[in-house]
Write an enzyme that holds these catalytic residues in place. Structure first.
Site, PDB file in Angstrom:
ATOM      1  N   LEU A 124       5.859 -31.364  40.051  1.00 34.75           N
ATOM      2  CA  LEU A 124       5.960 -30.452  41.187  1.00 34.75           C
ATOM      3  C   LEU A 124       4.778 -29.491  41.173  1.00 34.75           C
ATOM      4  O   LEU A 124       4.474 -28.885  40.148  1.00 34.75           O
ATOM      5  CB  LEU A 124       7.265 -29.656  41.112  1.00 34.75           C
ATOM      6  CG  LEU A 124       8.538 -30.492  41.168  1.00 34.75           C
ATOM      7  CD1 LEU A 124       9.761 -29.608  40.998  1.00 34.75           C
ATOM      8  CD2 LEU A 124       8.626 -31.273  42.478  1.00 34.75           C
ATOM      9  N   GLY A 144       5.308 -26.885  36.039  1.00 32.29           N
ATOM     10  CA  GLY A 144       4.235 -26.410  35.173  1.00 32.29           C
ATOM     11  C   GLY A 144       4.597 -25.061  34.566  1.00 32.29           C
ATOM     12  O   GLY A 144       4.798 -24.093  35.294  1.00 32.29           O
ATOM     13  N   ASP A 148      -0.343 -17.956  36.085  1.00 29.15           N
ATOM     14  CA  ASP A 148      -1.815 -17.842  36.157  1.00 29.15           C
ATOM     15  C   ASP A 148      -2.292 -16.992  37.333  1.00 29.15           C
ATOM     16  O   ASP A 148      -3.495 -16.912  37.582  1.00 29.15           O
ATOM     17  CB  ASP A 148      -2.457 -19.241  36.210  1.00 29.15           C
ATOM     18  CG  ASP A 148      -2.122 -19.999  37.497  1.00 29.15           C
ATOM     19  OD1 ASP A 148      -1.245 -19.540  38.259  1.00 29.15           O
ATOM     20  OD2 ASP A 148      -2.737 -21.047  37.747  1.00 29.15           O
ATOM     21  N   ASN A 150      -2.422 -17.504  40.335  1.00 27.16           N
ATOM     22  CA  ASN A 150      -3.193 -18.352  41.273  1.00 27.16           C
ATOM     23  C   ASN A 150      -4.660 -18.557  40.881  1.00 27.16           C
ATOM     24  O   ASN A 150      -5.488 -18.854  41.734  1.00 27.16           O
ATOM     25  CB  ASN A 150      -3.133 -17.791  42.704  1.00 27.16           C
ATOM     26  CG  ASN A 150      -1.731 -17.855  43.275  1.00 27.16           C
ATOM     27  OD1 ASN A 150      -0.870 -18.547  42.723  1.00 27.16           O
ATOM     28  ND2 ASN A 150      -1.492 -17.163  44.357  1.00 27.16           N
ATOM     29  N   ARG A 151      -4.984 -18.401  39.600  1.00 27.73           N
ATOM     30  CA  ARG A 151      -6.373 -18.609  39.168  1.00 27.73           C
ATOM     31  C   ARG A 151      -6.755 -20.088  39.177  1.00 27.73           C
ATOM     32  O   ARG A 151      -7.881 -20.443  39.472  1.00 27.73           O
ATOM     33  CB  ARG A 151      -6.559 -18.095  37.737  1.00 27.73           C
ATOM     34  CG  ARG A 151      -7.119 -16.721  37.614  1.00 27.73           C
ATOM     35  CD  ARG A 151      -7.656 -16.464  36.220  1.00 27.73           C
ATOM     36  NE  ARG A 151      -6.795 -16.880  35.122  1.00 27.73           N
ATOM     37  CZ  ARG A 151      -5.710 -16.237  34.707  1.00 27.73           C
ATOM     38  NH1 ARG A 151      -5.307 -15.143  35.309  1.00 27.73           N
ATOM     39  NH2 ARG A 151      -4.993 -16.680  33.692  1.00 27.73           N
ATOM     40  N   LYS A 183       2.689 -22.153  49.376  1.00 27.64           N
ATOM     41  CA  LYS A 183       2.966 -20.920  48.631  1.00 27.64           C
ATOM     42  C   LYS A 183       3.293 -21.258  47.173  1.00 27.64           C
ATOM     43  O   LYS A 183       4.081 -22.153  46.892  1.00 27.64           O
ATOM     44  CB  LYS A 183       4.136 -20.187  49.279  1.00 27.64           C
ATOM     45  CG  LYS A 183       4.608 -18.992  48.493  1.00 27.64           C
ATOM     46  CD  LYS A 183       5.016 -17.836  49.388  1.00 27.64           C
ATOM     47  CE  LYS A 183       5.437 -16.614  48.570  1.00 27.64           C
ATOM     48  NZ  LYS A 183       4.305 -15.889  47.986  1.00 27.64           N
ATOM     49  N   VAL A 184       2.670 -20.528  46.259  1.00 26.44           N
ATOM     50  CA  VAL A 184       2.877 -20.772  44.830  1.00 26.44           C
ATOM     51  C   VAL A 184       3.968 -19.841  44.308  1.00 26.44           C
ATOM     52  O   VAL A 184       3.876 -18.625  44.446  1.00 26.44           O
ATOM     53  CB  VAL A 184       1.569 -20.550  44.032  1.00 26.44           C
ATOM     54  CG1 VAL A 184       1.796 -20.851  42.559  1.00 26.44           C
ATOM     55  CG2 VAL A 184       0.444 -21.414  44.592  1.00 26.44           C
ATOM     56  N   LEU A 185       4.992 -20.431  43.729  1.00 30.31           N
ATOM     57  CA  LEU A 185       6.140 -19.671  43.231  1.00 30.31           C
ATOM     58  C   LEU A 185       6.140 -19.654  41.699  1.00 30.31           C
ATOM     59  O   LEU A 185       5.335 -20.331  41.063  1.00 30.31           O
ATOM     60  CB  LEU A 185       7.431 -20.317  43.743  1.00 30.31           C
ATOM     61  CG  LEU A 185       7.521 -20.489  45.255  1.00 30.31           C
ATOM     62  CD1 LEU A 185       8.743 -21.302  45.619  1.00 30.31           C
ATOM     63  CD2 LEU A 185       7.566 -19.140  45.947  1.00 30.31           C
TER      64      LEU A 185
END
Ligand code: SAH
Length: 215
Positions: A124, A144, A148, A150-151, A183-185
């Site tokens: 995912l 994962g 981070d 969003n780096r 969108k990163v959760l």
């Protein structure tokens, strides 16, 4: 004004007590995080376990892989290594590749098995092209284990590609028009969405349960 506590949802019993899919949290990113981010990640793992423990219909397995570096050291030092007593969890020092590598003992039959095992694994990640439509019993879903900020764009996507496994993102754009499709959760947010989907079989409900509508 005092509010009555929410009634506890009863756990399902019988043959449907569990949802027959496996969740893996890939802890193989220790070298990509600062000390503070390792601490945040470990809190996220605790929230994840808590949701797993309280789930109406939990996943059949919650497996943490690549527990071997700084995340390991942090967990060992936290509340007397409480993670060791998290019921219904499994911990590997090895990476998730062992899911299919363990069948590799040079016989033709086991090679066939290796291929099918790998086909049932989905990494995912918000960066995937494919959108998750449903969770299937028998499949393994990897989250994962990284914080981070969003780096590292495409980090997990590239790992999935290197291992030749499928990848998929949550169907956020389809249901939450005010949010970006990719969108990163956090780890626990993603886990909560999956566990709520199992309970409701409804992505809209599952997504809103974790990311409430703005009032
Ligand atoms: N840069 C990392 C982001 C970490 S966020 C990456 O390459 O993915 C922690 C994890 O939560 C991700 O690795 C992914 O497994 C999961 N995740 C976060 N947002 C997601 C989304 N929109 N769809 C699917 N998985 C997501």
């Amino acid at each position: 004004e005092l509010q009555a506590p929410k009634p506890k949802k009863p756990r399902i019993s019988g043959p449907d007590a569990k949802f027959g899919a496996r969740i893996v949290v890939d802890l193989g990113f220790d070298d990509k995080m600062s000390d503070r981010e390792i601490i945040s990640l470990c809190s996220q793992l605790g929230y994840t376990y808590n949701s797993h423990r309280k789930a109406v219909q939990p996943f059949s397995s919650l497996l943490f892989t690549s527990l071997n570096g700084r995340t390991f050291t942090r967990l060992e030092g936290q509340s007397n290594a409480a993670y060791k007593r998290w019921a219904g969890t499994e911990w590997w020092t090895e990476g998730y590749e062992r899911l299919w590598d363990r069948h590799q003992d040079n016989s033709v039959e086991s090679t066939v098995m290796t291929c099918s095992e790998r086909d049932m694994v989905v990494y995912l990640t918000a960066d995937a092209e494919e959108e998750l439509e449903e969770l299937k019993t028998g499949d393994t879903y990897i989250i994962g284990g990284i914080c981070d900020h969003n780096r590292y764009k495409n980090l997990c996507l590239n790992k999935a590609k290197a291992h030749k496994i499928r990848s998929a993102r949550l169907p956020i754009g389809k249901y939450l028009a005010n949010l970006p499709t990719r969108k990163v959760l956090t780890v626990n947010q993603v886990f909560d969405i999956l566990v709520t989907w199992v309970e409701t079989r409804d992505w809209e409900k599952a997504l809103y349960a974790v990311m409430p509508k703005r009032k």
